[in-house]
Design an enzyme around this catalytic site. Sequence first.
Site, PDB file in Angstrom:
ATOM      1  N   HIS A  14       0.852  -1.187   0.000  1.00  0.00           N
ATOM      2  CA  HIS A  14       0.000   0.000   0.000  1.00  0.00           C
ATOM      3  C   HIS A  14       0.886   1.236   0.000  1.00  0.00           C
ATOM      4  O   HIS A  14       2.109   1.131   0.124  1.00  0.00           O
ATOM      5  CB  HIS A  14      -0.930   0.010   1.223  1.00  0.00           C
ATOM      6  CG  HIS A  14      -0.214  -0.230   2.518  1.00  0.00           C
ATOM      7  ND1 HIS A  14       0.648   0.683   3.066  1.00  0.00           N
ATOM      8  CD2 HIS A  14      -0.206  -1.293   3.356  1.00  0.00           C
ATOM      9  CE1 HIS A  14       1.142   0.205   4.179  1.00  0.00           C
ATOM     10  NE2 HIS A  14       0.655  -1.001   4.384  1.00  0.00           N
TER      11      HIS A  14
HETATM   12  P1  TYD Z   1      -1.110  -2.680   7.996  1.00  0.00           P
HETATM   13  O1  TYD Z   1      -0.446  -1.354   8.047  1.00  0.00           O
HETATM   14  O2  TYD Z   1      -2.110  -2.898   6.895  1.00  0.00           O
HETATM   15  O3  TYD Z   1      -0.023  -3.842   7.917  1.00  0.00           O
HETATM   16  P2  TYD Z   1       1.138  -4.048   6.832  1.00  0.00           P
HETATM   17  O4  TYD Z   1       1.073  -2.915   5.878  1.00  0.00           O
HETATM   18  O5  TYD Z   1       2.397  -4.075   7.612  1.00  0.00           O
HETATM   19  O6  TYD Z   1       0.883  -5.363   6.186  1.00  0.00           O
HETATM   20  O7  TYD Z   1      -1.779  -2.944   9.422  1.00  0.00           O
HETATM   21  C1  TYD Z   1      -2.352  -4.197   9.751  1.00  0.00           C
HETATM   22  C2  TYD Z   1      -3.475  -3.949  10.751  1.00  0.00           C
HETATM   23  O8  TYD Z   1      -2.962  -3.338  11.932  1.00  0.00           O
HETATM   24  C3  TYD Z   1      -4.540  -3.024  10.215  1.00  0.00           C
HETATM   25  O9  TYD Z   1      -5.801  -3.569  10.615  1.00  0.00           O
HETATM   26  C4  TYD Z   1      -4.319  -1.721  10.924  1.00  0.00           C
HETATM   27  C5  TYD Z   1      -3.631  -2.113  12.211  1.00  0.00           C
HETATM   28  N1  TYD Z   1      -2.659  -1.117  12.672  1.00  0.00           N
HETATM   29  C6  TYD Z   1      -2.955  -0.334  13.775  1.00  0.00           C
HETATM   30  O10 TYD Z   1      -4.019  -0.440  14.399  1.00  0.00           O
HETATM   31  N2  TYD Z   1      -2.030   0.594  14.194  1.00  0.00           N
HETATM   32  C7  TYD Z   1      -0.841   0.764  13.562  1.00  0.00           C
HETATM   33  O11 TYD Z   1      -0.021   1.621  13.962  1.00  0.00           O
HETATM   34  C8  TYD Z   1      -0.553  -0.050  12.405  1.00  0.00           C
HETATM   35  C9  TYD Z   1       0.734   0.116  11.637  1.00  0.00           C
HETATM   36  C10 TYD Z   1      -1.499  -0.971  11.999  1.00  0.00           C
END
Ligand code: TYD
Length: 135
Positions: free
Chosen positions: A52
Amino acid sequence: MNHGSPVVINLPKIEDPRGNLSFVEEENHIPFKIERVYWIYDVPGGQVRGGHAFREQQELIVALSGSFDVVIDDGRQKQKFHLNRSYFGLYVPARYWRQMENFSTNSLAMVASSTPFSEEDYIRDYEEYLRLRQI
Ligand code: TYD
């Protein structure tokens, strides 16, 4: 405020026979104030994180332990950064599509972010990302 292109920053490394020490200072080694730090760990072999972009969030990604790759896609070309030292930090400005992959066993990815968590800041749709970048 956004700064240039993704770049690996060589963070300070204080070498010491007792063990080495590195650090990062906001608005000094990185061009933003740190609002949040999160970390990714226990990644099963072959798994991919990220995939993303962010509208506003700038970040610094550090492999505190082990190694992994960060693939940055500006909409035209992809660039792969291999992070394998805890004194290397990859600075990622806002509006770059990025994916983390090829995690080694027991790797630990630390992300220092310029923003608090906000799902609205995510661009998870690649077509939308290309439109945002006007490609
Ligand atoms: P995401 O950023 O989509 O993970 P990655 O990009 O590393 O694969 O985050 C995964 C889940 O965690 C999503 O439901 C949002 C949550 N999240 C939080 O609640 N707080 C945070 O600071 C982060 C980074 C993610």
